[in-house]
Motif scaffolding. Structure first.
Motif, short mmCIF file in Angstrom:
data_model
loop_
_atom_site.label_atom_id
_atom_site.label_comp_id
_atom_site.label_asym_id
_atom_site.label_seq_id
_atom_site.Cartn_x
_atom_site.Cartn_y
_atom_site.Cartn_z
N VAL A 157 38.36 88.97 47.60
CA VAL A 157 36.98 89.31 47.24
C VAL A 157 36.62 90.62 47.94
O VAL A 157 37.24 90.98 48.95
N PRO A 158 35.65 91.36 47.40
CA PRO A 158 35.28 92.63 48.04
C PRO A 158 34.88 92.43 49.50
O PRO A 158 34.11 91.53 49.83
N THR A 159 35.42 93.26 50.37
CA THR A 159 35.20 93.11 51.81
C THR A 159 35.07 94.49 52.45
O THR A 159 35.83 95.40 52.12
N ALA A 160 34.11 94.61 53.37
CA ALA A 160 33.89 95.85 54.09
C ALA A 160 34.23 95.67 55.55
O ALA A 160 34.11 94.57 56.10
N HIS A 161 34.67 96.75 56.18
CA HIS A 161 34.95 96.75 57.62
C HIS A 161 33.91 97.62 58.30
O HIS A 161 33.69 98.78 57.93
N ILE A 162 33.25 97.09 59.31
CA ILE A 162 32.21 97.80 60.06
C ILE A 162 32.62 97.81 61.52
O ILE A 162 32.67 96.76 62.16
N SER A 163 32.91 98.99 62.04
CA SER A 163 33.33 99.12 63.44
C SER A 163 32.17 99.67 64.26
O SER A 163 31.61 100.73 63.94
N LEU A 164 31.81 98.97 65.31
CA LEU A 164 30.72 99.42 66.16
C LEU A 164 31.03 100.77 66.80
O LEU A 164 30.17 101.64 66.90
N ASP A 165 32.28 100.97 67.24
CA ASP A 165 32.64 102.23 67.87
C ASP A 165 32.46 103.40 66.91
O ASP A 165 32.00 104.48 67.30
N ASP A 166 32.85 103.19 65.65
CA ASP A 166 32.67 104.25 64.66
C ASP A 166 31.20 104.58 64.48
O ASP A 166 30.82 105.76 64.39
N VAL A 167 30.35 103.57 64.41
CA VAL A 167 28.92 103.81 64.21
C VAL A 167 28.31 104.47 65.44
O VAL A 167 27.46 105.36 65.34
N ARG A 190 22.21 97.43 65.78
CA ARG A 190 21.20 97.14 64.75
C ARG A 190 21.61 97.75 63.43
O ARG A 190 21.43 97.16 62.36
N THR A 191 22.18 98.96 63.47
CA THR A 191 22.63 99.62 62.25
C THR A 191 23.76 98.83 61.60
O THR A 191 23.77 98.63 60.38
N CYS A 192 24.70 98.36 62.41
CA CYS A 192 25.80 97.54 61.87
C CYS A 192 25.26 96.23 61.29
O CYS A 192 25.73 95.76 60.26
N GLY A 193 24.28 95.62 61.98
CA GLY A 193 23.72 94.37 61.49
C GLY A 193 23.04 94.55 60.14
O GLY A 193 23.19 93.71 59.24
N PHE A 194 22.27 95.63 59.98
CA PHE A 194 21.63 95.88 58.69
C PHE A 194 22.67 96.14 57.61
O PHE A 194 22.55 95.66 56.48
N HIS A 228 20.69 90.13 64.82
CA HIS A 228 20.65 91.16 63.79
C HIS A 228 21.37 90.76 62.51
O HIS A 228 21.05 91.31 61.44
N VAL A 229 22.34 89.88 62.60
CA VAL A 229 23.05 89.44 61.39
C VAL A 229 22.61 88.04 61.00
O VAL A 229 22.20 87.81 59.85
N GLY A 230 22.67 87.09 61.93
CA GLY A 230 22.23 85.74 61.62
C GLY A 230 23.24 84.71 62.07
O GLY A 230 24.37 85.03 62.46
N PRO A 231 22.85 83.44 62.02
CA PRO A 231 23.76 82.37 62.47
C PRO A 231 24.97 82.21 61.56
O PRO A 231 25.92 81.52 61.94
N GLY A 232 24.95 82.82 60.39
CA GLY A 232 26.11 82.74 59.50
C GLY A 232 27.27 83.62 59.93
O GLY A 232 28.36 83.54 59.35
#
Length: 285
Positions: free
Chosen positions: A129-139, A167-171, A204-208
């Motif tokens: 399924v479509p999946t994104a990678h979000i790295s805190l260090d990159d942000v 917060r940016t990664c969470g959004f 920022h993301v949630g319990p999920g």
């Protein structure tokens, strides 16, 4: 000079002033007041009567107010205000849930050199399924001028930029999930700082969000750190200190993967097994 009925009259002549240039004095006629007297208001002309049998004048349509646009950016819906809910397990318990076809939000935790970014990228690349990678260090490194590098010392400025990046990664994660795209985030979260660490991600993301700890042995982390360059490479003393603090995750209840003897594809497969158990029985965190 007479003025048509209903047209505005010229301003009254003021005493001691001559007539306006190019305008002759108004002639006095019966029914017209003298310029030196107050001018009576001229009534507006009566409305024209329609001829018998003439069609009525069309009534202009009422102004149409378009409904407000939906809360979208183009065709991409924005994330809801509520945090991401815990993914529900399938109704049947005969087989373990398949995380490869489920929309998930995963937080991969580990020290520098644990392989978080490499495993996260591989896992995202090989999902069904479509999946994104979000790295805190990159942000965090989006800030160019004025970047507060934690290697130069952890202070109020570096912590503020860290919180802003999180917060940016969470959004971003909530935005991807609102559009049916899974995401995996990676961060070096310390167990002894719940407010700025795991608690902040949950807020920022949630319990999920499903946290998983990637924690190989110290010697493996030191070897991988030695292969790094730039501000991503830490001193051996700093790596050992971070690794020691990460040991606090043992006994926390979060799933831990020791990938000391695993390559990236093998670690990704173990991650899927751990996530299947987390979906069936979400960890308490």
């Amino acid at each position: 000079m007479q003025h048509a009925v209903g047209s505005p009259l010229p301003p009254p002549h003021q005493p001691g002033q001559g007539p306006a240039v190019g305008r002759p004095p108004a002639a006095q006629h019966p029914g017209h007041p003298s310029p030196h007297q107050g001018s009576a208001p001229v009534p507006p002309p009566p409305p024209a009567r329609a001829f018998p049998g003439a069609p009525a004048a069309p009534v202009p349509p009422a102004p149409h107010h378009a409904p407000p646009p939906p809360d979208t950016t183009g065709h991409v819906p924005l994330p809801p205000g509520a945090p991401v809910a815990v993914p529900s397990a399938p109704p049947t318990t005969a087989t373990a849930p398949d995380p490869t076809g489920t929309t998930l939000a995963v937080l991969l935790i580990g020290p520098a050199g644990a392989g978080k970014t490499s495993v996260a990228k591989y896992w995202a690349d090989h999902r069904r399924v479509p999946t994104a990678h979000i790295s805190l260090d990159d942000v965090r490194e989006w800030v160019r001028s004025g970047f507060a590098n934690p290697q130069s010392g952890w202070n109020d400025n570096s912590e503020a930029q860290y919180r802003l990046a999180r917060r940016t990664c969470g959004f971003a994660a909530r935005n991807f999930l609102a559009n049916g795209i899974s995401c995996i985030l990676d961060d070096a979260v310390f167990p002894d700082r719940p407010v700025v660490g795991l608690g902040g991600w949950k807020r920022h993301v949630g319990p999920g969000l499903l946290p998983v700890v990637l924690l190989p042995g110290l010697e493996i982390v030191l070897e991988r750190n030695a292969e790094r360059s730039g501000n991503r490479r830490l001193t051996d003393e700093e790596v050992a200190r971070i690794h020691g603090r990460m040991a606090g995750w043992y006994g926390s209840g979060l799933p831990i993967i020791d990938n000391s003897q695993l390559d990236i594809p093998q670690t990704a497969r173990v991650l899927d097994d751990v996530l299947a158990r987390s979906i069936a029985s979400p960890p308490s965190w």
